[in-house]
Scaffold this motif. Structure first.
Motif, PDB file in Angstrom:
ATOM      1  N   SER A   7       0.743  -1.001  -0.005  1.00  0.00           N
ATOM      2  CA  SER A   7       0.298   0.032   0.006  1.00  0.00           C
ATOM      3  C   SER A   7       0.796   1.246   0.047  1.00  0.00           C
ATOM      4  CB  SER A   7      -0.950   0.013   1.188  1.00  0.00           C
ATOM      5  OG  SER A   7      -1.840   1.007   1.052  1.00  0.00           O
ATOM      6  N   LEU A   8       0.562   2.142   1.080  1.00  0.00           N
ATOM      7  CA  LEU A   8       1.588   3.187   0.938  1.00  0.00           C
ATOM      8  C   LEU A   8       2.969   2.891   1.045  1.00  0.00           C
ATOM      9  CD1 LEU A   8       1.321   6.365   0.873  1.00  0.00           C
ATOM     10  CD2 LEU A   8       1.443   6.278   3.472  1.00  0.00           C
ATOM     11  N   GLY A   9       3.252   1.786   1.675  1.00  0.00           N
ATOM     12  CA  GLY A   9       4.841   1.354   1.704  1.00  0.00           C
ATOM     13  C   GLY A   9       5.238   0.637   0.266  1.00  0.00           C
ATOM     14  N   SER A  10       4.262   0.678  -0.679  1.00  0.00           N
ATOM     15  CA  SER A  10       4.635   0.202  -2.006  1.00  0.00           C
ATOM     16  C   SER A  10       4.802   1.412  -2.743  1.00  0.00           C
ATOM     17  CB  SER A  10       3.272  -0.683  -2.482  1.00  0.00           C
ATOM     18  OG  SER A  10       3.548  -0.907  -4.065  1.00  0.00           O
ATOM     19  N   ILE A  31       8.443  -5.856  -9.796  1.00  0.00           N
ATOM     20  CA  ILE A  31       7.237  -6.885  -9.625  1.00  0.00           C
ATOM     21  C   ILE A  31       6.231  -5.981  -8.953  1.00  0.00           C
ATOM     22  CG2 ILE A  31       8.773  -7.717  -7.865  1.00  0.00           C
ATOM     23  CD1 ILE A  31       7.034 -10.352  -8.369  1.00  0.00           C
ATOM     24  N   TYR A  32       5.073  -6.205  -9.562  1.00  0.00           N
ATOM     25  CA  TYR A  32       4.065  -5.465  -8.688  1.00  0.00           C
ATOM     26  C   TYR A  32       2.886  -6.535  -8.847  1.00  0.00           C
ATOM     27  CZ  TYR A  32       0.520  -1.809  -7.678  1.00  0.00           C
ATOM     28  OH  TYR A  32      -0.392  -1.197  -6.978  1.00  0.00           O
ATOM     29  N   LEU A  33       1.842  -6.231  -7.665  1.00  0.00           N
ATOM     30  CA  LEU A  33       0.701  -7.077  -7.623  1.00  0.00           C
ATOM     31  C   LEU A  33      -0.529  -6.124  -7.341  1.00  0.00           C
ATOM     32  CD1 LEU A  33       3.200  -8.872  -6.145  1.00  0.00           C
ATOM     33  CD2 LEU A  33       1.583 -10.801  -6.491  1.00  0.00           C
ATOM     34  N   HIS A  34      -1.826  -6.292  -7.772  1.00  0.00           N
ATOM     35  CA  HIS A  34      -2.766  -5.411  -7.216  1.00  0.00           C
ATOM     36  C   HIS A  34      -4.163  -6.217  -7.828  1.00  0.00           C
ATOM     37  CE1 HIS A  34      -3.645  -1.057  -6.623  1.00  0.00           C
ATOM     38  NE2 HIS A  34      -4.974  -1.458  -6.482  1.00  0.00           N
ATOM     39  N   GLY A  35      -5.009  -6.243  -6.601  1.00  0.00           N
ATOM     40  CA  GLY A  35      -6.351  -6.584  -6.639  1.00  0.00           C
ATOM     41  C   GLY A  35      -7.483  -5.893  -7.606  1.00  0.00           C
ATOM     42  N   VAL A  61      -7.341   1.483  -2.692  1.00  0.00           N
ATOM     43  CA  VAL A  61      -6.553   1.933  -4.037  1.00  0.00           C
ATOM     44  C   VAL A  61      -7.315   1.572  -5.288  1.00  0.00           C
ATOM     45  CG1 VAL A  61      -4.330   2.524  -5.159  1.00  0.00           C
ATOM     46  CG2 VAL A  61      -4.559   2.191  -2.726  1.00  0.00           C
ATOM     47  N   PRO A  62      -8.207   2.388  -5.783  1.00  0.00           N
ATOM     48  CA  PRO A  62      -8.926   1.613  -6.826  1.00  0.00           C
ATOM     49  C   PRO A  62      -7.947   1.212  -8.192  1.00  0.00           C
ATOM     50  CG  PRO A  62     -10.015   3.509  -6.257  1.00  0.00           C
ATOM     51  CD  PRO A  62      -8.420   3.599  -5.434  1.00  0.00           C
ATOM     52  N   PHE A  63      -8.313  -0.187  -8.479  1.00  0.00           N
ATOM     53  CA  PHE A  63      -7.473  -0.451  -9.517  1.00  0.00           C
ATOM     54  C   PHE A  63      -7.675   0.179 -10.985  1.00  0.00           C
ATOM     55  CE2 PHE A  63      -6.873  -3.426 -13.404  1.00  0.00           C
ATOM     56  CZ  PHE A  63      -5.510  -4.082 -13.128  1.00  0.00           C
ATOM     57  N   ALA A  64      -8.751   0.759 -11.265  1.00  0.00           N
ATOM     58  CA  ALA A  64      -9.232   1.544 -12.410  1.00  0.00           C
ATOM     59  C   ALA A  64      -8.837   2.842 -12.272  1.00  0.00           C
ATOM     60  CB  ALA A  64     -10.709   1.358 -12.721  1.00  0.00           C
ATOM     61  N   GLY A  65      -8.177   3.350 -11.083  1.00  0.00           N
ATOM     62  CA  GLY A  65      -7.939   4.726 -10.950  1.00  0.00           C
ATOM     63  C   GLY A  65      -8.975   5.305 -10.089  1.00  0.00           C
ATOM     64  N   GLY A  66      -8.637   6.623  -9.498  1.00  0.00           N
ATOM     65  CA  GLY A  66      -9.702   7.194  -9.022  1.00  0.00           C
ATOM     66  C   GLY A  66      -9.015   8.056  -7.620  1.00  0.00           C
ATOM     67  N   ILE A  67      -9.652   7.900  -6.328  1.00  0.00           N
ATOM     68  CA  ILE A  67      -9.266   8.698  -5.228  1.00  0.00           C
ATOM     69  C   ILE A  67      -9.061   7.644  -4.184  1.00  0.00           C
ATOM     70  CG2 ILE A  67      -9.754  10.305  -3.505  1.00  0.00           C
ATOM     71  CD1 ILE A  67      -9.455  11.399  -6.382  1.00  0.00           C
ATOM     72  N   ALA A  68      -7.761   7.730  -3.701  1.00  0.00           N
ATOM     73  CA  ALA A  68      -7.115   6.828  -2.717  1.00  0.00           C
ATOM     74  C   ALA A  68      -6.760   7.742  -1.430  1.00  0.00           C
ATOM     75  CB  ALA A  68      -6.360   5.944  -3.060  1.00  0.00           C
ATOM     76  N   VAL A  69      -7.596   7.681  -0.292  1.00  0.00           N
ATOM     77  CA  VAL A  69      -7.042   8.506   0.751  1.00  0.00           C
ATOM     78  C   VAL A  69      -6.828   9.820   0.400  1.00  0.00           C
ATOM     79  CG1 VAL A  69      -5.746   8.183   2.739  1.00  0.00           C
ATOM     80  CG2 VAL A  69      -5.854   6.314   1.513  1.00  0.00           C
ATOM     81  N   GLY A  70      -8.031  10.311  -0.167  1.00  0.00           N
ATOM     82  CA  GLY A  70      -7.816  11.835  -0.320  1.00  0.00           C
ATOM     83  C   GLY A  70      -7.085  12.160  -1.913  1.00  0.00           C
ATOM     84  N   VAL A  71      -6.150  11.092  -2.247  1.00  0.00           N
ATOM     85  CA  VAL A  71      -5.318  11.534  -3.398  1.00  0.00           C
ATOM     86  C   VAL A  71      -5.515  10.906  -4.701  1.00  0.00           C
ATOM     87  CG1 VAL A  71      -2.711  11.199  -4.097  1.00  0.00           C
ATOM     88  CG2 VAL A  71      -3.293  11.558  -1.599  1.00  0.00           C
ATOM     89  N   PRO A  72      -5.637  11.544  -5.755  1.00  0.00           N
ATOM     90  CA  PRO A  72      -5.923  10.781  -7.060  1.00  0.00           C
ATOM     91  C   PRO A  72      -4.736   9.830  -7.594  1.00  0.00           C
ATOM     92  CG  PRO A  72      -5.392  13.368  -7.484  1.00  0.00           C
ATOM     93  CD  PRO A  72      -5.291  13.063  -5.958  1.00  0.00           C
TER      94      PRO A  72
END
Length: 274
Positions: A116-119, A157-161, A167-178
């Motif tokens: 997440s933010l560590g990523s 190497i990267y993994l995402h659900g 953190v939306p896969f399709a993009g958007g807003i995550a914790v107030g950040v685009p």
């Protein structure tokens, strides 16, 4: 530092900062690879170690683990700035230096990873003009910004659900950040690395693996799209996966992110002069 896990404090910029180190039982004093594993927002180093199960993987494969803590609020990520500078980049580098003063680290085989933010912090480290890490791995947060253009090719190497609600896969807003769509970020890194082949696709149960190869400096981009997966660490211990299912979503067991990262990392090392 003793074999096994130990906890440490480093005063950085006048602030005491904590980190944990795991020295594998196979350590004999010879140069040993190191993996830095960074926790997500609201988490800590202890939880990151439990989530990833990295201690067992490190023992099997013979690498040192360094799990740092943020300053108590969040990792500093100046993603919209004109520079990749961050005091937390300096902190991570200082922690690695502290570890290297006490155990024998193979300085050509340092690797950065996170959740997440560590990523996102891992991607910031990949954006550095002179990174100290040979390869990078992340789960659940990615980016590419113009500040990354000056960085050398970065094996990633990267993994995402696809059902990640944090953190939306399709993009958007995550914790107030685009945030940008995940496939766009992956493609941007493949372009940055000048990859000429791919993506080559393999289906692994509920996971779609895409590999970009033929890259400058052999810096491949290995992407795992976890179909139906949440904001979770693939392959996390079942007891952890079940405990966080209601809040974070489904954790696939088809791929173990920790093991996959090590297999990827172990292909790469920096030249001593880099």
């Amino acid at each position: 530092m003793p074999l096994g896990q130990s906890d440490h404090t480093l005063t950085f910029a006048g602030v005491p900062r904590t980190f944990s180190v795991i020295v594998p039982p196979t350590y004999s004093g010879s140069p040993t690879p190191v993996v830095v594993s960074m926790h997500g927002l609201g988490s800590n180093s202890f939880q990151q170690l439990v989530l990833t199960g990295i201690q067992e993987d490190a023992a099997t494969n013979g690498y040192i683990v360094v799990a740092p803590d943020d300053a108590g609020a969040a990792w500093q990520l100046p993603l919209d700035g004109a520079s990749p500078a961050s005091t937390d980049v300096d902190f991570i580098n200082a922690v690695v230096g502290q570890v290297e003063s006490q155990v024998c680290v193979d300085t050509t085989r340092r690797y950065a990873s996170g959740m997440s933010l560590g990523s996102a912090m891992t991607f910031l480290l990949a954006c550095q003009p002179q990174p100290i890490f040979a390869a990078f791995g992340g789960v659940g947060a990615s980016f590419y910004r113009p500040v990354c253009d000056a960085a050398p090719p970065a094996p990633i190497i990267y993994l995402h659900g696809t059902d990640d609600q944090t953190v939306p896969f399709a993009g958007g807003i995550a914790v107030g950040v685009p945030v940008e769509p995940v496939p766009a970020n992956v493609a941007a890194w493949a372009a940055h690395n000048q990859c000429s082949v791919g993506p080559t696709t393999t289906q692994i149960s509920d996971v779609t693996q895409e590999i970009y190869s033929g890259c400058a400096a052999n810096a491949n981009v290995d992407f795992y799209q976890v179909n139906g997966g949440g904001h979770t660490w693939p392959g996390a211990p079942l007891v952890v996966a079940e405990a966080i299912a209601d809040s974070a979503g489904i954790t696939t067991q088809a791929v173990d992110a920790t093991s996959a990262m090590w297999q990827f990392f172990s292909q790469y090392q920096q030249t001593p002069s880099s």
